[in-house]
Design a protein around this motif. Structure first.
Motif, short mmCIF file in Angstrom:
data_model
loop_
_atom_site.label_atom_id
_atom_site.label_comp_id
_atom_site.label_asym_id
_atom_site.label_seq_id
_atom_site.Cartn_x
_atom_site.Cartn_y
_atom_site.Cartn_z
N UNK A 42 0.84 -1.20 0.00
CA UNK A 42 0.00 0.00 0.00
C UNK A 42 0.88 1.25 0.00
N UNK A 43 1.99 1.20 0.76
CA UNK A 43 2.91 2.33 0.80
C UNK A 43 3.55 2.61 -0.54
N UNK A 44 3.88 1.54 -1.28
CA UNK A 44 4.52 1.68 -2.59
C UNK A 44 3.55 2.15 -3.67
N UNK A 45 2.25 2.00 -3.44
CA UNK A 45 1.27 2.33 -4.48
C UNK A 45 0.39 3.51 -4.08
N UNK A 46 -0.67 3.26 -3.31
CA UNK A 46 -1.65 4.30 -2.99
C UNK A 46 -1.03 5.47 -2.25
N UNK A 47 -0.26 5.17 -1.19
CA UNK A 47 0.34 6.25 -0.38
C UNK A 47 1.37 7.02 -1.20
N UNK A 48 2.21 6.30 -1.95
CA UNK A 48 3.24 6.95 -2.76
C UNK A 48 2.63 7.86 -3.81
N UNK A 49 1.60 7.38 -4.50
CA UNK A 49 0.95 8.20 -5.53
C UNK A 49 0.23 9.39 -4.91
N UNK A 50 -0.43 9.16 -3.79
CA UNK A 50 -1.17 10.24 -3.14
C UNK A 50 -0.27 11.37 -2.67
N UNK A 51 0.84 11.01 -2.04
CA UNK A 51 1.74 12.05 -1.51
C UNK A 51 2.55 12.74 -2.61
N UNK A 158 5.48 -1.89 -13.69
CA UNK A 158 5.85 -1.90 -12.27
C UNK A 158 4.62 -2.08 -11.38
N UNK A 159 3.54 -1.35 -11.69
CA UNK A 159 2.30 -1.47 -10.92
C UNK A 159 1.74 -2.89 -11.06
N UNK A 160 1.79 -3.44 -12.27
CA UNK A 160 1.30 -4.81 -12.50
C UNK A 160 2.11 -5.80 -11.66
N UNK A 161 3.43 -5.60 -11.58
CA UNK A 161 4.29 -6.47 -10.79
C UNK A 161 3.91 -6.41 -9.31
N UNK A 162 3.63 -5.19 -8.81
CA UNK A 162 3.25 -5.03 -7.41
C UNK A 162 1.91 -5.70 -7.11
N UNK A 163 0.97 -5.61 -8.06
CA UNK A 163 -0.34 -6.25 -7.87
C UNK A 163 -0.20 -7.76 -7.81
N UNK A 164 0.62 -8.30 -8.71
CA UNK A 164 0.87 -9.76 -8.72
C UNK A 164 1.52 -10.19 -7.41
N UNK A 165 2.50 -9.38 -6.96
CA UNK A 165 3.19 -9.69 -5.70
C UNK A 165 2.23 -9.62 -4.52
N UNK A 251 7.99 2.48 2.33
CA UNK A 251 7.37 2.26 1.03
C UNK A 251 6.91 3.55 0.40
N UNK A 252 6.44 4.50 1.23
CA UNK A 252 6.01 5.80 0.75
C UNK A 252 7.17 6.54 0.07
N UNK A 253 8.32 6.55 0.70
CA UNK A 253 9.49 7.27 0.17
C UNK A 253 10.00 6.62 -1.12
N UNK A 254 10.26 5.32 -1.07
CA UNK A 254 10.80 4.62 -2.24
C UNK A 254 9.78 4.62 -3.38
N UNK A 255 8.50 4.36 -3.03
CA UNK A 255 7.45 4.35 -4.04
C UNK A 255 7.28 5.72 -4.68
N UNK A 256 7.35 6.78 -3.87
CA UNK A 256 7.23 8.15 -4.40
C UNK A 256 8.36 8.46 -5.38
N UNK A 257 9.58 8.03 -5.04
CA UNK A 257 10.72 8.28 -5.92
C UNK A 257 10.55 7.57 -7.27
N UNK A 258 10.07 6.32 -7.22
CA UNK A 258 9.83 5.58 -8.46
C UNK A 258 8.69 6.22 -9.25
N UNK A 259 7.61 6.58 -8.54
CA UNK A 259 6.45 7.22 -9.17
C UNK A 259 6.85 8.56 -9.81
N UNK A 260 7.69 9.33 -9.12
CA UNK A 260 8.13 10.63 -9.64
C UNK A 260 8.84 10.49 -10.99
N UNK A 261 9.71 9.49 -11.10
CA UNK A 261 10.47 9.31 -12.34
C UNK A 261 9.60 8.67 -13.42
N UNK A 262 8.97 7.53 -13.09
CA UNK A 262 8.23 6.78 -14.11
C UNK A 262 6.99 7.53 -14.59
#
Length: 325
Positions: A42-51, A158-165, A251-262
Protein backbone atom coordinates in the motif's frame (compact mmCIF):
# COMPACT_ATOMS: atom_id res chain seq x y z
CA UNK A 1 -1.80 42.64 9.22
CA UNK A 2 -1.11 40.69 6.00
CA UNK A 3 1.93 38.99 7.60
CA UNK A 4 -0.17 38.04 10.65
CA UNK A 5 -2.80 36.48 8.37
CA UNK A 6 -0.04 34.58 6.52
CA UNK A 7 1.30 33.27 9.84
CA UNK A 8 -2.18 32.07 10.89
CA UNK A 9 -2.75 30.39 7.52
CA UNK A 10 0.72 28.80 7.77
CA UNK A 11 -0.22 27.29 11.14
CA UNK A 12 -3.59 26.15 9.75
CA UNK A 13 -1.75 24.50 6.85
CA UNK A 14 0.50 22.54 9.20
CA UNK A 15 -2.51 21.43 11.27
CA UNK A 16 -4.27 20.23 8.09
CA UNK A 17 -1.10 18.43 6.98
CA UNK A 18 -0.64 16.58 10.27
CA UNK A 19 -4.30 15.64 10.72
CA UNK A 20 -4.64 14.72 7.05
CA UNK A 21 -1.58 12.46 7.27
CA UNK A 22 -3.05 10.79 10.36
CA UNK A 23 -6.32 9.99 8.53
CA UNK A 24 -4.44 9.01 5.35
CA UNK A 25 -2.22 6.50 7.18
CA UNK A 26 -5.16 5.11 9.17
CA UNK A 27 -7.22 4.63 6.00
CA UNK A 28 -4.30 3.07 4.13
CA UNK A 29 -3.64 0.64 6.98
CA UNK A 30 -7.34 -0.26 7.01
CA UNK A 31 -7.30 -0.87 3.26
CA UNK A 32 -4.24 -3.12 3.60
CA UNK A 33 -6.03 -5.10 6.33
CA UNK A 34 -9.20 -5.43 4.23
CA UNK A 35 -7.38 -6.74 1.18
CA UNK A 36 -4.96 -8.73 3.35
CA UNK A 37 -1.83 -7.36 1.68
CA UNK A 38 1.35 -6.13 3.42
CA UNK A 39 1.26 -2.42 4.30
CA UNK A 40 4.50 -1.97 2.33
CA UNK A 41 2.57 -2.68 -0.91
CA UNK A 42 0.00 0.00 0.00
CA UNK A 43 2.91 2.33 0.80
CA UNK A 44 4.52 1.68 -2.59
CA UNK A 45 1.27 2.33 -4.48
CA UNK A 46 -1.65 4.30 -2.99
CA UNK A 47 0.34 6.25 -0.38
CA UNK A 48 3.24 6.95 -2.76
CA UNK A 49 0.95 8.20 -5.53
CA UNK A 50 -1.17 10.24 -3.14
CA UNK A 51 1.74 12.05 -1.51
CA UNK A 52 3.27 12.77 -4.94
CA UNK A 53 0.14 14.66 -6.02
CA UNK A 54 1.78 18.14 -5.57
CA UNK A 55 4.76 17.17 -7.77
CA UNK A 56 2.36 15.76 -10.39
CA UNK A 57 0.27 18.95 -10.37
CA UNK A 58 3.34 21.22 -10.72
CA UNK A 59 5.00 19.20 -13.49
CA UNK A 60 1.84 18.52 -15.51
CA UNK A 61 0.73 22.16 -15.38
CA UNK A 62 4.17 23.28 -16.55
CA UNK A 63 4.21 20.69 -19.35
CA UNK A 64 0.75 21.72 -20.62
CA UNK A 65 1.96 25.33 -20.66
CA UNK A 66 4.98 24.26 -22.75
CA UNK A 67 7.43 25.51 -20.12
CA UNK A 68 8.26 22.28 -18.33
CA UNK A 69 11.98 22.84 -17.68
CA UNK A 70 10.95 22.82 -14.02
CA UNK A 71 9.65 19.24 -14.31
CA UNK A 72 13.04 17.51 -14.04
CA UNK A 73 14.37 19.71 -11.23
CA UNK A 74 11.06 19.24 -9.40
CA UNK A 75 11.33 15.44 -9.63
CA UNK A 76 15.06 15.24 -8.83
CA UNK A 77 14.85 17.75 -5.96
CA UNK A 78 11.87 15.93 -4.46
CA UNK A 79 13.64 12.55 -4.70
CA UNK A 80 16.76 13.89 -2.97
CA UNK A 81 14.64 15.38 -0.18
CA UNK A 82 12.65 12.13 0.17
CA UNK A 83 15.81 10.08 0.67
CA UNK A 84 17.83 12.43 2.87
CA UNK A 85 15.21 14.69 4.43
CA UNK A 86 12.19 12.41 4.93
CA UNK A 87 14.05 9.19 5.83
CA UNK A 88 16.69 11.13 7.79
CA UNK A 89 14.14 13.02 9.93
CA UNK A 90 12.07 9.85 10.49
CA UNK A 91 15.21 7.97 11.60
CA UNK A 92 16.10 10.80 14.00
CA UNK A 93 12.64 10.61 15.58
CA UNK A 94 12.55 6.80 15.73
CA UNK A 95 14.92 4.16 14.23
CA UNK A 96 13.30 2.67 11.10
CA UNK A 97 13.41 -1.07 10.29
CA UNK A 98 13.89 -1.50 6.53
CA UNK A 99 11.80 -4.06 4.65
CA UNK A 100 14.08 -6.63 2.93
CA UNK A 101 11.84 -6.78 -0.15
CA UNK A 102 12.21 -3.04 -0.70
CA UNK A 103 16.00 -3.28 -0.43
CA UNK A 104 16.19 -6.19 -2.89
CA UNK A 105 13.54 -5.11 -5.42
CA UNK A 106 12.23 -1.54 -5.23
CA UNK A 107 15.25 0.45 -4.05
CA UNK A 108 17.56 -0.87 -6.83
CA UNK A 109 14.81 -0.01 -9.35
CA UNK A 110 14.83 3.58 -8.05
CA UNK A 111 18.63 3.87 -8.36
CA UNK A 112 18.70 2.30 -11.86
CA UNK A 113 15.96 4.65 -13.07
CA UNK A 114 17.96 7.68 -11.87
CA UNK A 115 21.10 6.43 -13.65
CA UNK A 116 19.25 5.56 -16.89
CA UNK A 117 17.58 9.00 -16.88
CA UNK A 118 21.02 10.63 -16.67
CA UNK A 119 22.12 8.56 -19.70
CA UNK A 120 18.87 9.39 -21.52
CA UNK A 121 19.53 13.11 -21.06
CA UNK A 122 22.81 12.78 -22.96
CA UNK A 123 21.23 10.58 -25.63
CA UNK A 124 18.36 13.03 -26.01
CA UNK A 125 20.84 15.83 -26.69
CA UNK A 126 22.65 13.78 -29.35
CA UNK A 127 19.38 12.78 -31.06
CA UNK A 128 18.00 16.33 -30.98
CA UNK A 129 20.83 17.54 -33.24
CA UNK A 130 20.73 21.05 -31.74
CA UNK A 131 24.50 21.35 -31.33
CA UNK A 132 24.79 24.66 -33.11
CA UNK A 133 21.64 26.22 -31.61
CA UNK A 134 22.20 25.29 -28.00
CA UNK A 135 24.66 26.78 -25.54
CA UNK A 136 26.31 23.94 -23.62
CA UNK A 137 25.89 25.63 -20.24
CA UNK A 138 22.24 26.49 -20.85
CA UNK A 139 21.10 23.20 -22.38
CA UNK A 140 23.18 20.05 -22.15
CA UNK A 141 20.50 17.51 -22.98
CA UNK A 142 16.87 16.58 -23.26
CA UNK A 143 14.36 14.17 -21.78
CA UNK A 144 12.75 13.17 -25.08
CA UNK A 145 9.15 12.19 -25.84
CA UNK A 146 10.11 8.56 -26.77
CA UNK A 147 11.88 8.20 -23.39
CA UNK A 148 8.78 9.60 -21.67
CA UNK A 149 6.60 6.97 -23.37
CA UNK A 150 9.05 4.24 -22.29
CA UNK A 151 8.82 5.49 -18.69
CA UNK A 152 5.00 5.30 -18.79
CA UNK A 153 5.12 1.73 -20.14
CA UNK A 154 7.56 0.79 -17.38
CA UNK A 155 5.22 2.43 -14.83
CA UNK A 156 2.33 0.18 -15.92
CA UNK A 157 4.64 -2.85 -15.76
CA UNK A 158 5.85 -1.90 -12.27
CA UNK A 159 2.30 -1.47 -10.92
CA UNK A 160 1.30 -4.81 -12.50
CA UNK A 161 4.29 -6.47 -10.79
CA UNK A 162 3.25 -5.03 -7.41
CA UNK A 163 -0.34 -6.25 -7.87
CA UNK A 164 0.87 -9.76 -8.72
CA UNK A 165 3.19 -9.69 -5.70
CA UNK A 166 0.36 -8.47 -3.47
CA UNK A 167 -1.81 -11.42 -4.52
CA UNK A 168 1.01 -13.80 -3.57
CA UNK A 169 1.66 -12.09 -0.24
CA UNK A 170 -1.91 -12.06 1.06
CA UNK A 171 -1.93 -12.26 4.84
CA UNK A 172 -3.83 -14.90 6.77
CA UNK A 173 -7.10 -13.94 8.48
CA UNK A 174 -6.65 -12.65 12.00
CA UNK A 175 -9.06 -12.08 14.89
CA UNK A 176 -9.08 -8.28 14.48
CA UNK A 177 -12.02 -6.99 12.46
CA UNK A 178 -10.73 -4.38 9.98
CA UNK A 179 -12.61 -1.13 9.48
CA UNK A 180 -15.17 -1.15 6.63
CA UNK A 181 -13.72 -0.60 3.15
CA UNK A 182 -15.87 2.52 2.61
CA UNK A 183 -14.48 4.03 5.81
CA UNK A 184 -10.89 3.27 4.75
CA UNK A 185 -11.44 4.89 1.34
CA UNK A 186 -13.16 7.91 2.91
CA UNK A 187 -10.26 8.42 5.35
CA UNK A 188 -7.76 8.14 2.48
CA UNK A 189 -9.62 10.69 0.32
CA UNK A 190 -10.30 13.19 3.12
CA UNK A 191 -6.76 12.77 4.46
CA UNK A 192 -5.25 13.28 1.00
CA UNK A 193 -7.36 16.40 0.44
CA UNK A 194 -6.18 17.84 3.79
CA UNK A 195 -2.56 16.99 2.90
CA UNK A 196 -2.72 18.69 -0.50
CA UNK A 197 -4.62 21.79 0.69
CA UNK A 198 -2.52 22.05 3.86
CA UNK A 199 0.70 21.72 1.86
CA UNK A 200 -0.44 24.47 -0.52
CA UNK A 201 -1.29 26.75 2.42
CA UNK A 202 2.15 26.15 3.92
CA UNK A 203 4.04 26.80 0.66
CA UNK A 204 2.05 29.90 -0.36
CA UNK A 205 2.18 31.60 3.02
CA UNK A 206 5.78 30.63 3.76
CA UNK A 207 6.71 32.27 0.43
CA UNK A 208 4.92 35.49 1.46
CA UNK A 209 6.61 35.54 4.88
CA UNK A 210 10.03 34.80 3.33
CA UNK A 211 9.58 37.53 0.71
CA UNK A 212 8.61 40.02 3.44
CA UNK A 213 11.80 39.01 5.29
CA UNK A 214 13.87 39.89 2.22
CA UNK A 215 14.66 36.43 0.82
CA UNK A 216 15.26 36.29 -2.93
CA UNK A 217 12.90 34.38 -5.26
CA UNK A 218 15.70 31.96 -6.16
CA UNK A 219 16.39 31.16 -2.52
CA UNK A 220 12.65 30.76 -1.82
CA UNK A 221 12.33 28.40 -4.79
CA UNK A 222 15.31 26.29 -3.76
CA UNK A 223 14.14 25.95 -0.17
CA UNK A 224 10.47 26.54 0.62
CA UNK A 225 8.93 25.44 -2.70
CA UNK A 226 11.23 22.41 -3.12
CA UNK A 227 10.58 21.17 0.41
CA UNK A 228 6.94 22.27 0.29
CA UNK A 229 5.97 19.87 -2.51
CA UNK A 230 7.55 17.05 -0.48
CA UNK A 231 5.76 17.93 2.78
CA UNK A 232 3.10 15.21 2.17
CA UNK A 233 5.81 12.52 2.03
CA UNK A 234 7.53 13.93 5.11
CA UNK A 235 4.45 14.27 7.32
CA UNK A 236 2.88 10.98 6.15
CA UNK A 237 6.10 9.02 6.74
CA UNK A 238 6.62 10.55 10.21
CA UNK A 239 3.02 9.74 11.22
CA UNK A 240 3.28 6.21 9.78
CA UNK A 241 6.57 5.59 11.58
CA UNK A 242 5.17 6.81 14.93
CA UNK A 243 2.17 4.51 14.45
CA UNK A 244 4.55 1.57 13.91
CA UNK A 245 3.64 1.35 10.20
CA UNK A 246 7.26 1.23 9.02
CA UNK A 247 6.27 -0.54 5.80
CA UNK A 248 4.10 2.44 4.91
CA UNK A 249 6.81 4.95 5.89
CA UNK A 250 9.65 3.46 3.84
CA UNK A 251 7.37 2.26 1.03
CA UNK A 252 6.01 5.80 0.75
CA UNK A 253 9.49 7.27 0.17
CA UNK A 254 10.80 4.62 -2.24
CA UNK A 255 7.45 4.35 -4.04
CA UNK A 256 7.23 8.15 -4.40
CA UNK A 257 10.72 8.28 -5.92
CA UNK A 258 9.83 5.58 -8.46
CA UNK A 259 6.45 7.22 -9.17
CA UNK A 260 8.13 10.63 -9.64
CA UNK A 261 10.47 9.31 -12.34
CA UNK A 262 8.23 6.78 -14.11
CA UNK A 263 4.91 8.62 -14.06
CA UNK A 264 5.52 12.34 -13.43
CA UNK A 265 8.64 12.62 -15.61
CA UNK A 266 7.03 10.24 -18.12
CA UNK A 267 3.84 12.31 -18.42
CA UNK A 268 5.73 15.63 -18.54
CA UNK A 269 8.18 14.58 -21.26
CA UNK A 270 5.45 12.83 -23.29
CA UNK A 271 3.42 16.05 -23.33
CA UNK A 272 6.49 18.13 -24.23
CA UNK A 273 10.21 17.13 -24.39
CA UNK A 274 12.12 18.58 -21.43
CA UNK A 275 15.21 20.71 -22.03
CA UNK A 276 17.84 19.94 -19.40
CA UNK A 277 20.42 22.44 -18.16
CA UNK A 278 23.77 21.76 -16.48
CA UNK A 279 22.35 22.32 -12.98
CA UNK A 280 19.79 19.54 -13.49
CA UNK A 281 22.52 17.17 -14.71
CA UNK A 282 24.53 17.90 -11.55
CA UNK A 283 21.41 17.31 -9.44
CA UNK A 284 20.82 13.95 -11.18
CA UNK A 285 24.41 12.97 -10.37
CA UNK A 286 23.85 14.05 -6.75
CA UNK A 287 20.66 11.95 -6.63
CA UNK A 288 22.58 8.86 -7.76
CA UNK A 289 25.33 9.42 -5.16
CA UNK A 290 22.72 10.08 -2.45
CA UNK A 291 20.84 6.91 -3.43
CA UNK A 292 24.00 4.82 -3.06
CA UNK A 293 24.86 6.40 0.32
CA UNK A 294 21.33 5.81 1.64
CA UNK A 295 21.46 2.22 0.41
CA UNK A 296 24.70 1.67 2.37
CA UNK A 297 23.08 3.13 5.51
CA UNK A 298 19.96 0.97 5.09
CA UNK A 299 21.78 -2.26 4.20
CA UNK A 300 22.07 -3.21 7.88
CA UNK A 301 18.28 -3.57 7.97
CA UNK A 302 17.64 -0.47 10.06
CA UNK A 303 18.13 3.29 9.78
CA UNK A 304 19.25 4.45 13.21
CA UNK A 305 19.62 7.95 14.65
CA UNK A 306 23.33 8.33 13.68
CA UNK A 307 22.46 7.51 10.05
CA UNK A 308 19.48 9.88 10.24
CA UNK A 309 21.69 12.71 11.53
CA UNK A 310 24.23 12.08 8.75
CA UNK A 311 21.46 12.10 6.10
CA UNK A 312 19.96 15.38 7.34
CA UNK A 313 23.46 16.92 7.42
CA UNK A 314 24.04 15.74 3.83
CA UNK A 315 20.78 17.34 2.74
CA UNK A 316 21.77 20.62 4.42
CA UNK A 317 25.13 20.47 2.60
CA UNK A 318 23.36 19.85 -0.73
CA UNK A 319 21.09 22.84 -0.09
CA UNK A 320 24.13 25.06 0.62
CA UNK A 321 25.77 23.78 -2.62
CA UNK A 322 22.57 24.52 -4.60
CA UNK A 323 22.33 28.05 -3.18
CA UNK A 324 26.02 28.90 -3.70
CA UNK A 325 26.20 27.64 -7.29
Amino acid sequence: MEILLSCLLLIAGFVALIKGADWFVEGSSGLAANFKVPSVIIGLTIVAMGTSAPELAVSTSAALAGSNEIALSNVVGSNIFNLLGVLGICALIHPIPIDKTIMKRDYPISVILSFVTLLAVGLGFVLSGNFSETGMLDNVGEVSRPYGIILLVLFVAYIAMLIIQARKDRKQEDDVEPMPIWESILLILVGLLCIIVGGQFVVDNAKKIAAAAGMSETLIGLTIVAIGTSLPELVTSIVASKKGENGLAVGNVVGSNIFNILFILGVSSTIHPIAVNLASVLDLAVLIVVSVITYIFAKSGKLGRPAGAAMVALYAADMVFAILR
